[in-house]
Enzyme design. Structure first.
Site, short mmCIF file in Angstrom:
data_model
loop_
_atom_site.label_atom_id
_atom_site.label_comp_id
_atom_site.label_asym_id
_atom_site.label_seq_id
_atom_site.Cartn_x
_atom_site.Cartn_y
_atom_site.Cartn_z
N SER A 11 0.73 -0.91 0.03
CA SER A 11 -0.11 0.21 0.10
C SER A 11 0.66 1.16 -0.21
O SER A 11 1.68 1.53 0.84
CB SER A 11 -0.89 0.01 1.41
N HIS A 36 -1.18 -1.94 -3.88
CA HIS A 36 -2.45 -1.81 -3.43
C HIS A 36 -2.65 -0.34 -3.32
O HIS A 36 -2.09 0.47 -2.71
CB HIS A 36 -2.58 -2.66 -1.77
N ASP A 38 -5.06 2.79 -2.48
CA ASP A 38 -6.12 3.15 -1.73
C ASP A 38 -6.73 4.55 -1.95
O ASP A 38 -6.42 5.56 -2.20
CB ASP A 38 -5.67 3.33 -0.07
N MET A 40 -9.73 6.98 -1.49
CA MET A 40 -10.64 7.77 -0.66
C MET A 40 -11.26 8.89 -1.17
O MET A 40 -10.67 9.78 -1.64
CB MET A 40 -9.91 7.93 0.66
N HIS A 69 -8.44 -0.54 -4.05
CA HIS A 69 -9.12 -0.44 -2.89
C HIS A 69 -10.04 0.80 -2.87
O HIS A 69 -9.56 1.75 -2.55
CB HIS A 69 -8.35 -0.65 -1.57
N MET A 71 -12.44 3.19 -1.20
CA MET A 71 -13.19 3.55 -0.05
C MET A 71 -13.95 4.88 -0.19
O MET A 71 -13.73 5.94 0.03
CB MET A 71 -12.01 3.77 1.02
N MET A 143 -10.77 -6.14 6.50
CA MET A 143 -9.88 -5.14 7.19
C MET A 143 -9.50 -5.43 8.56
O MET A 143 -10.41 -5.79 9.43
CB MET A 143 -10.89 -3.73 7.09
N ASP A 181 -6.05 -6.34 5.03
CA ASP A 181 -5.59 -5.15 5.03
C ASP A 181 -5.79 -4.46 6.23
O ASP A 181 -6.71 -4.10 7.06
CB ASP A 181 -6.49 -4.30 3.84
C1 DX5 Z 1 -6.60 1.57 5.43
C2 DX5 Z 1 -6.00 1.25 4.02
C3 DX5 Z 1 -4.75 0.31 4.04
C4 DX5 Z 1 -3.54 1.05 4.78
C5 DX5 Z 1 -2.51 -0.21 4.92
O1 DX5 Z 1 -7.68 2.35 4.98
O2 DX5 Z 1 -7.02 0.71 3.29
O3 DX5 Z 1 -4.35 -0.32 2.92
O4 DX5 Z 1 -3.25 1.89 4.10
O5 DX5 Z 1 -1.38 0.63 5.59
P1 DX5 Z 1 -0.83 -0.12 6.97
O6 DX5 Z 1 0.03 -1.28 6.69
O7 DX5 Z 1 0.04 0.92 7.38
O8 DX5 Z 1 -2.11 -0.45 7.83
ZN ZN Z 2 -6.34 -0.48 1.70
#
Ligand code: DX5
Ligand code: ZN
Length: 311
Positions: A11, A36, A38, A40, A69, A71, A143, A181
């Site tokens: 990530s 990965h 993220d 948001m 991913h 969100m 998660m 995750d």
């Molecule tokens: C959280 C994300 C994760 C996160 C993982 O909302 O979906 O992918 O970035 O990072 P670490 O390994 O630092 O928890």
């Molecule tokens: Zn994620």
């Protein structure tokens, strides 16, 4: 790649966005298996990151598979854009307030585009929330932190959901994955490996100052496989994910027929020529399947077991 079972998806949330090129190169060199990404929207989660354009630019930077991913509140509105951006898999949250039928349609859109479709399950949501969608799913993402930020503490109590999710896929011999995750590092990899996680998403642990990223990747995979060996393998190590095994040797037409029947059952197979090329002689073919489905394939097609072949 690597030899074991567990795979790492990096990530980039805590990477330096000012120099994504460098971050991606560093992760490639460190041996991560995928990225990965993220996404948001400041609505489904309070934080805002990036959208399809950044995914597309990362697509141009690397050949690593991209797991996106989402969100975001309305995945159905944006899914096409993430497909066009070059995502290899797209996972959105089962908690989003879209009607069931819309969620199902979104999953189908992803699959029709030949990308892997996934649903993510937040810590407070029971795993059973994804059950109705299983026929349209390739990925379930558990998660182990509240979605929103990188660098949070791993929630141990969520780990058993990995095994619950895997159980939904049990009737399918091949082609599905459980991602985990949040808060994954060398400290927690053994726990999630022990519950059968396939893909470990690792963020902040890879970017910690003074940490050797490549070593962290190796340790996470090693500990995850160690957890698998203890809890699932009853002491036996996992079958390496990329290993192919020969399950039959047959004349060409029969081998091809068997391979087609396997594909119909969802088992990928390879047919390869054996022995030297001799003019006028049609050599036999070996049929190969992924090591992880060898036993299932041998049972289903009554092919006998490796030990018996050797006798
Ligand atoms: C959280 C994300 C994760 C996160 C993982 O909302 O979906 O992918 O970035 O990072 P670490 O390994 O630092 O928890
Ligand atoms: Zn994620």
């Amino acid at each position: 790649m690597g030899t074991g079972r567990a795979r790492v998806a990096a990530s980039i949330l805590t990477a330096d966005f000012g120099n994504l090129y460098r971050a991606v190169r560093k992760l490639e060199k460190a041996g991560v298996d995928r990225l990965h990404l993220d996404v948001m929207d400041g609505h489904f989660v309070p934080n805002i990151t990036f959208g399809p354009d950044v995914v597309a630019s990362i697509r141009h930077l690397t050949k690593l598979p991209l797991d996106v991913h989402l969100m975001i509140s309305e995945p159905s509105r944006y899914v096409e854009r993430f497909i066009k951006a070059g995502s290899d898999s797209i996972t959105f949250h089962v908690e989003v307030e879209e009607p069931d039928e819309v969620k199902r349609e979104t999953l189908r859109t992803i699959r029709t585009a030949r990308r892997a479709s996934g649903l993510a399950v937040s810590p407070k949501t029971p795993t059973s929330a994804v059950e109705p969608y299983v026929p349209d799913l390739d990925i379930i993402m558990i998660m182990t932190v509240e979605p929103g930020w990188g660098g949070q503490k791993f929630i141990r109590g969520c780990a058993p959901k990995i095994a619950e999710a895997a159980a939904y896929f049990k009737p399918r011999p091949h082609g599905w994955e459980i991602h985990v995750d949040g808060g994954i590092s060398r400290e927690t990899a053994e726990i999630v490996g022990g519950f059968g996680a396939d893909i470990l998403v690792v963020g902040s642990a890879l970017f910690e100052r003074g940490h050797d990223t490549a070593r962290e990747v190796r340790l996470v995979k090693m500990f995850a496989d160690e957890g698998w060996r203890k809890e699932i393998g009853k002491g036996e190590p996992p079958i390496p994910r990329d290993e192919w095994r020969v399950v039959a040797q047959l004349p060409k037409a029969e081998a091809e027929h068997l391979s087609r029947r396997m594909e119909e059952k969802g088992i990928p197979s390879l047919v390869m020529r054996t022995g030297p090329l001799i003019e006028g002689v049609e050599p036999e073919r070996v049929v190969m399947v992924p090591g992880t489905v060898e036993v299932y394939t041998r049972k289903t097609f009554k092919l006998g077991f490796a030990e018996e072949d050797e006798l």
